[in-house]
Scaffold this motif. Structure first.
Motif, short mmCIF file in Angstrom:
data_model
loop_
_atom_site.label_atom_id
_atom_site.label_comp_id
_atom_site.label_asym_id
_atom_site.label_seq_id
_atom_site.Cartn_x
_atom_site.Cartn_y
_atom_site.Cartn_z
N TYR A 80 0.84 -1.20 0.00
CA TYR A 80 0.00 0.00 0.00
C TYR A 80 0.89 1.26 0.00
N GLU A 99 0.68 6.27 -1.79
CA GLU A 99 0.58 7.65 -1.32
C GLU A 99 1.96 8.19 -0.93
N HIS A 138 -6.61 0.73 8.39
CA HIS A 138 -6.92 1.40 7.14
C HIS A 138 -8.13 0.73 6.49
N THR A 139 -9.22 1.50 6.34
CA THR A 139 -10.44 0.99 5.73
C THR A 139 -10.82 1.86 4.54
N LYS A 140 -11.80 1.42 3.78
CA LYS A 140 -12.27 2.20 2.63
C LYS A 140 -12.85 3.54 3.06
N ASN A 141 -13.31 3.61 4.32
CA ASN A 141 -13.91 4.84 4.83
C ASN A 141 -12.92 5.70 5.62
N GLY A 142 -11.64 5.32 5.59
CA GLY A 142 -10.64 6.08 6.33
C GLY A 142 -10.07 5.29 7.50
N GLU A 181 -17.78 -4.68 11.92
CA GLU A 181 -18.03 -4.65 10.48
C GLU A 181 -18.73 -3.36 10.06
N GLY A 231 -16.48 -0.61 9.27
CA GLY A 231 -15.71 -0.75 8.04
C GLY A 231 -14.48 -1.62 8.16
N HIS A 250 -12.60 -5.16 8.38
CA HIS A 250 -12.83 -6.54 7.94
C HIS A 250 -11.49 -7.26 7.85
N CYS A 306 -7.87 -5.89 6.30
CA CYS A 306 -7.49 -4.48 6.50
C CYS A 306 -6.06 -4.41 7.02
#
Length: 362
Positions: free
Chosen positions: A27, A30, A109-113, A153, A156, A158, A161
């Motif tokens: 990852y 960034e 780290h999730t898709k929503n932050g 869950e 966000g 799972h 992550c």
């Protein structure tokens, strides 16, 4: 190049921003964008690959190609199992140290932050004093404040992550840099500074220079393994960290003796091409750059090995930055060593001629 300070206010700002940004293995993009933005004024073009390695190229049309390389990824964790009670168990992504985990904050780290969590640990009052358990991979766990698996869950989080530590950059006693991920974000910083100095000092190289910030070193040198097939270099000078062995509980008889503040560490190993290493040593001696020596056994354990054994064999060498407390959140290096690694790579590049084979038979 004179002995004046290399690291200026702008480069220190870049270093702090680059270190504070998380770049877990797999990852890294960034962090790579931050690195590329800094390097852009000093190179002619960029190469990137599908997994995120970034290469700033100087003289891209030259046939003879020299790589200077560091790696951009940091160790981390993955969520591996979520209990019915809403606690998270983890597996490693790289060589994460289970013993330092208890009571550490984490960023999930999730898709929503980012979701915050802590590595919990039973209170001292509740532990069996006769048979205390030490932290192990199967007993450390993360608490994100959820009452059950369903709430985890909904937040966000799972399985899969990635998890990093949020610890940020500090300067200790004016000249020690302290942070997580100095291994090996410092390498990316140092090769970026080499590119800057070449540009600012108007040095014209007789070869193509590939300033390479690889991904996925922490799980087996994978980024270097991929990008060396793309670049097909003639020479590779790799920089990574090595151990300061002067702190407690380290056996110098097995680990050797290297120390922060005493200069770059030049490696001896089968993957290190001897003539190239001698060129580096001669450069250090002629330019009065302090250095130390380190012997590896079968391999260096760094991207040097990936470059050396690629493309039918690439003349490769390793210049290391001595570091305390590797794979913890308080990795520590000496500013003077950082500047001297930069200086040594820079001066060595000026001592390489186009077309050199470094062959033992010439």
């Amino acid at each position: 190049m004179s002995k004046e300070k290399i690291i200026n206010e702008k480069s220190l700002e870049f270093l702090e921003k680059y270190l504070n940004n998380p770049s877990p293995t797999g990852y890294e993009w960034e962090g790579q964008k931050i690195w590329m933005d800094y390097v852009k004024p000093y190179v002619d073009e960029f190469i990137t690959d599908t997994y995120g390695t970034a290469v700033g190229v100087i003289n891209p049309d030259a046939k003879y190609r020299v790589v200077i390389e560091g790696h951009s990824d940091e160790i981390s964790w993955y969520v591996n199992y979520i209990t019915d009670e809403g606690l998270l168990y983890v597996i490693r992504n790289g060589g994460s140290d289970h013993q330092i985990a208890p009571s550490k904050w984490v960023d999930i780290h999730t898709k929503n932050g980012i979701v915050k969590g802590v590595f919990g640990w039973p209170a001292i009052h509740t532990r069996n004093k006769e048979k205390e358990e030490s932290p192990k991979l199967d007993n450390i766990f993360i608490d994100i404040g959820a009452k059950d698996k369903e709430e985890v869950e909904k937040m966000g989080v799972h399985v899969g992550c990635v998890i990093t530590y949020p610890d940020q950059f500090h300067i200790l006693n004016k000249d020690k840099f302290v942070c997580r991920a100095l291994d090996n974000r410092m390498g990316g910083f140092m090769i970026a500074e080499v590119a800057r100095l070449l540009k600012e000092n108007k040095k014209e190289l007789p070869f193509g220079l590939y300033v390479t910030n690889s991904v996925q070193e922490e799980i087996g040198l994978r980024g270097a393994e991929m990008i060396t097939q793309t670049i097909k270099p003639n020479v590779a000078i790799v920089t990574d960290v090595c151990h300061d062995t002067t702190t407690p509980m380290i056996n110098k008889k097995t680990e050797g003796e290297t120390k922060i503040g005493d200069g770059p560490v030049i490696s001896y190993a089968p993957a290190v091409q001897n003539k190239l290493r001698e060129r580096i040593l001669e450069t250090a001696e002629s330019k009065k750059i302090p250095f130390q020596r380190n012997a590896s056994s079968r391999y260096t354990g760094t991207d040097t090995d990936a470059f050396a054994y690629s493309n039918g064999g690439v003349a490769s060498a390793l210049i290391s930055l001595p570091l305390r407390y590797m794979h913890t959140t308080v990795e520590t290096v000496h500013r003077d060593d950082v500047e001297n690694v930069i200086r040594l790579i820079y001066e060595t590049l000026l001592n390489i001629k186009e077309g050199e084979t470094f062959s033992y038979f010439d």
